[in-house]
Enzyme design. Structure first.
Site, PDB file in Angstrom:
ATOM      1  N   ALA A  14       0.812  -1.241   0.000  1.00 30.05           N
ATOM      2  CA  ALA A  14       0.000   0.000   0.000  1.00 30.05           C
ATOM      3  C   ALA A  14       0.836   1.277   0.000  1.00 30.05           C
ATOM      4  CB  ALA A  14      -1.013   0.028   1.138  1.00 30.05           C
ATOM      5  N   ALA A  15       2.143   1.179  -0.249  1.00 27.64           N
ATOM      6  CA  ALA A  15       2.963   2.403  -0.387  1.00 27.64           C
ATOM      7  C   ALA A  15       2.434   3.224  -1.558  1.00 27.64           C
ATOM      8  CB  ALA A  15       4.426   2.044  -0.625  1.00 27.64           C
ATOM      9  N   GLY A  16       2.232   2.541  -2.689  1.00 29.08           N
ATOM     10  CA  GLY A  16       1.731   3.232  -3.879  1.00 29.08           C
ATOM     11  C   GLY A  16       0.324   3.781  -3.646  1.00 29.08           C
ATOM     12  N   ASP A  17      -0.515   3.018  -2.951  1.00 25.91           N
ATOM     13  CA  ASP A  17      -1.896   3.467  -2.699  1.00 25.91           C
ATOM     14  C   ASP A  17      -1.907   4.700  -1.795  1.00 25.91           C
ATOM     15  OD1 ASP A  17      -2.786   1.315  -4.195  1.00 25.91           O
ATOM     16  OD2 ASP A  17      -2.942   0.000  -2.435  1.00 25.91           O
TER      17      ASP A  17
ATOM     18  N   ASN B 278       5.061  11.535  -0.855  1.00 23.14           N
ATOM     19  CA  ASN B 278       6.260  10.773  -0.465  1.00 23.14           C
ATOM     20  C   ASN B 278       6.340  10.664   1.065  1.00 23.14           C
ATOM     21  OD1 ASN B 278       7.184  10.401  -3.084  1.00 23.14           O
ATOM     22  ND2 ASN B 278       8.744  11.990  -2.998  1.00 23.14           N
TER      23      ASN B 278
HETATM   24  P1  ATP Z   1       3.223  -1.122  -3.611  1.00 21.86           P
HETATM   25  O1  ATP Z   1       2.794  -1.952  -4.817  1.00 21.86           O
HETATM   26  O2  ATP Z   1       4.249  -1.781  -2.741  1.00 21.86           O
HETATM   27  O3  ATP Z   1       2.084  -0.506  -2.863  1.00 21.86           O
HETATM   28  P2  ATP Z   1       4.189   0.622  -5.664  1.00 21.86           P
HETATM   29  O4  ATP Z   1       5.142  -0.284  -6.395  1.00 21.86           O
HETATM   30  O5  ATP Z   1       2.889   0.923  -6.287  1.00 21.86           O
HETATM   31  O6  ATP Z   1       4.003   0.130  -4.175  1.00 21.86           O
HETATM   32  P3  ATP Z   1       6.392   2.331  -5.031  1.00 21.86           P
HETATM   33  O7  ATP Z   1       7.002   3.021  -6.174  1.00 21.86           O
HETATM   34  O8  ATP Z   1       7.096   1.158  -4.472  1.00 21.86           O
HETATM   35  O9  ATP Z   1       4.884   2.015  -5.403  1.00 21.86           O
HETATM   36  O10 ATP Z   1       6.192   3.347  -3.815  1.00 21.86           O
HETATM   37  C1  ATP Z   1       5.335   4.464  -3.863  1.00 21.86           C
HETATM   38  C2  ATP Z   1       5.932   5.589  -3.044  1.00 21.86           C
HETATM   39  O11 ATP Z   1       6.110   5.128  -1.695  1.00 21.86           O
HETATM   40  C3  ATP Z   1       7.330   6.003  -3.524  1.00 21.86           C
HETATM   41  O12 ATP Z   1       7.227   6.992  -4.544  1.00 21.86           O
HETATM   42  C4  ATP Z   1       7.942   6.531  -2.229  1.00 21.86           C
HETATM   43  O13 ATP Z   1       7.535   7.871  -1.989  1.00 21.86           O
HETATM   44  C5  ATP Z   1       7.302   5.644  -1.152  1.00 21.86           C
HETATM   45  N1  ATP Z   1       8.190   4.503  -0.819  1.00 21.86           N
HETATM   46  C6  ATP Z   1       8.135   3.250  -1.313  1.00 21.86           C
HETATM   47  N2  ATP Z   1       9.102   2.466  -0.795  1.00 21.86           N
HETATM   48  C7  ATP Z   1       9.800   3.264   0.063  1.00 21.86           C
HETATM   49  C8  ATP Z   1      10.925   3.049   0.926  1.00 21.86           C
HETATM   50  N3  ATP Z   1      11.541   1.857   0.993  1.00 21.86           N
HETATM   51  N4  ATP Z   1      11.348   4.098   1.676  1.00 21.86           N
HETATM   52  C9  ATP Z   1      10.734   5.310   1.616  1.00 21.86           C
HETATM   53  N5  ATP Z   1       9.662   5.567   0.832  1.00 21.86           N
HETATM   54  C10 ATP Z   1       9.204   4.561   0.054  1.00 21.86           C
HETATM   55  O1  RIB Z   2      -1.740  -2.251  -3.326  1.00 22.66           O
HETATM   56  C1  RIB Z   2      -1.882  -3.132  -2.229  1.00 22.66           C
HETATM   57  C2  RIB Z   2      -3.139  -3.944  -2.387  1.00 22.66           C
HETATM   58  O2  RIB Z   2      -3.019  -4.793  -3.512  1.00 22.66           O
HETATM   59  C3  RIB Z   2      -3.417  -4.880  -1.224  1.00 22.66           C
HETATM   60  O3  RIB Z   2      -4.151  -4.258  -0.192  1.00 22.66           O
HETATM   61  C4  RIB Z   2      -4.138  -6.042  -1.870  1.00 22.66           C
HETATM   62  O4  RIB Z   2      -5.495  -6.106  -1.561  1.00 22.66           O
HETATM   63  C5  RIB Z   2      -3.896  -5.905  -3.376  1.00 22.66           C
HETATM   64  O5  RIB Z   2      -5.053  -5.563  -4.019  1.00 22.66           O
END
Ligand code: ATP
Ligand code: RIB
Length: 307
Positions: free
Chosen positions: A252-255, A280
């Site tokens: 959920a970092a991206g979310d 961020n």
């Molecule tokens: P996920 O699928 O794990 O939810 P994602 O692949 O869609 O994530 P990421 O690019 O990994 O998205 O992360 C989204 C944002 O979260 C990044 O732009 C950054 O701001 C923050 N982030 C992710 N990982 C880290 C980390 N290890 N340390 C600090 N910030 C992070």
């Molecule tokens: O982005 C994270 C989400 O991806 C999780 O909560 C899971 O439900 C999957 O849909």
């Protein structure tokens, strides 16, 4: 302070979490120290929770099963002040589920069963026409049928509302959906799947952005995990660095990034870089905690850490 009006159209999942020291190899059996735990999840629901906790006026359009598995998640939506009027119930499908394994170094693997999410129709989305026409931003991801997203974006575009697409999880997309998109926010993998360009340096990023510009998308943000976020418009481009933290679970970092971004962004996009910086910050807090919705911070938490 006037709050952004945001409509999120997307999935709700019950996330079934397991922590492992490392991922098993095919055919291998490993012992784990903790029983499976359940958290609220689903890309749409996570983005709605993030937007709500970060104080956008948020409406969530989604579909869950009638068995009640999502009841605890709906309580969390209410706690985040999300408008739950457009949460629909499927007749013959259960609430979506995601099976998430997190390793000691914070990596994850996710298997998703769409269930009720995959029954969200264009007609269901029509029921939410009013909040969509009144929104500043309409946001969607790819855990629901494309036709439902296109319906939401068509209503938005006809009413001058900015559309935001998070093309996750990575799947091939019809150009018709990209043509309705104003702002696209993929991670590196998703950007590569759509553009065919692998991102290894800033030159590739520029090529990727050109690919999206040609499709009519005017603002592109590529999230780069611990590196931060690259953004580009016709007039500017830059990398906004991530914060250095110890990530224990990046689910959920991206979310969080997307919910936070649309909660901050001015309608005329005049504060693009500041909104990315705030996003961020919010996602740097999410990666330091376990779970999806359980990890997403409130506005006060973000402001207290980054004052
Ligand atoms: P996920 O699928 O794990 O939810 P994602 O692949 O869609 O994530 P990421 O690019 O990994 O998205 O992360 C989204 C944002 O979260 C990044 O732009 C950054 O701001 C923050 N982030 C992710 N990982 C880290 C980390 N290890 N340390 C600090 N910030 C992070
Ligand atoms: O982005 C994270 C989400 O991806 C999780 O909560 C899971 O439900 C999957 O849909």
């Amino acid at each position: 302070m006037s709050r952004n009006k945001v409509v999120i159209v997307g999935s709700t999942n019950v996330d079934k979490f397991i922590n492992v020291t490392r991922f098993p190899k095919p055919g291998e059996t490993l012992h784990i120290d903790q029983a499976q735990r359940e958290f609220g999840g689903g890309k749409g629901a996570n983005q709605a929770i993030a937007a709500g906790r970060l104080e956008a006026e948020t409406t969530f359009v989604t579909k869950v099963g009638k068995e009640g598995n999502a009841d605890f998640i709906i309580e969390d939506f209410k706690e985040a002040s999300i408008n739950t009027e457009y949460i629909l119930t499927a007749d013959n499908e259960e609430t979506g589920q995601a099976f998430i394994t997190v390793s000691e170094d914070g990596q994850n693997t996710i298997l998703v069963y769409g269930g009720a999410n995959m029954t969200l129709s264009a007609k269901d989305v029509m029921a939410a026409e009013q909040p969509i026409t009144e929104a500043d931003f309409v946001v969607a991801q790819l855990e629901i049928p494309i036709k439902a997203i296109e319906q939401a974006f068509k209503i938005a575009k006809a009413n001058g509302v900015t559309t935001v697409l998070n093309p996750a999880p990575a799947i091939d997309l019809p150009k018709s959906l990209l043509a309705l998109t104003d702002i696209i926010i993929p991670n590196e993998t998703e950007a590569e799947l759509l553009s065919g360009i692998s991102i290894t340096n800033q030159d590739n990023m520029k090529e990727t952005v050109e690919y999206f510009f040609k499709l009519g998308i005017s603002t592109i943000l590529i999230t780069l995990g611990e590196q931060g976020t690259y953004y580009a418009t016709e007039n500017e481009s830059n990398i906004v660095p991530a914060y250095k933290v110890e990530a224990i679970d990046t689910t959920a970092a991206g979310d969080t990034f997307i919910g936070a971004f649309v909660s901050q962004l001015n309608k005329d996009l005049s504060n693009l870089e500041q909104a990315i910086q705030f996003a961020n910050q919010a996602s740097s807090l999410t990666v330091q905690r376990q779970g999806a919705q359980a990890a997403i911070p409130t506005r006060d938490e973000v402001i207290n850490v980054y004052k």
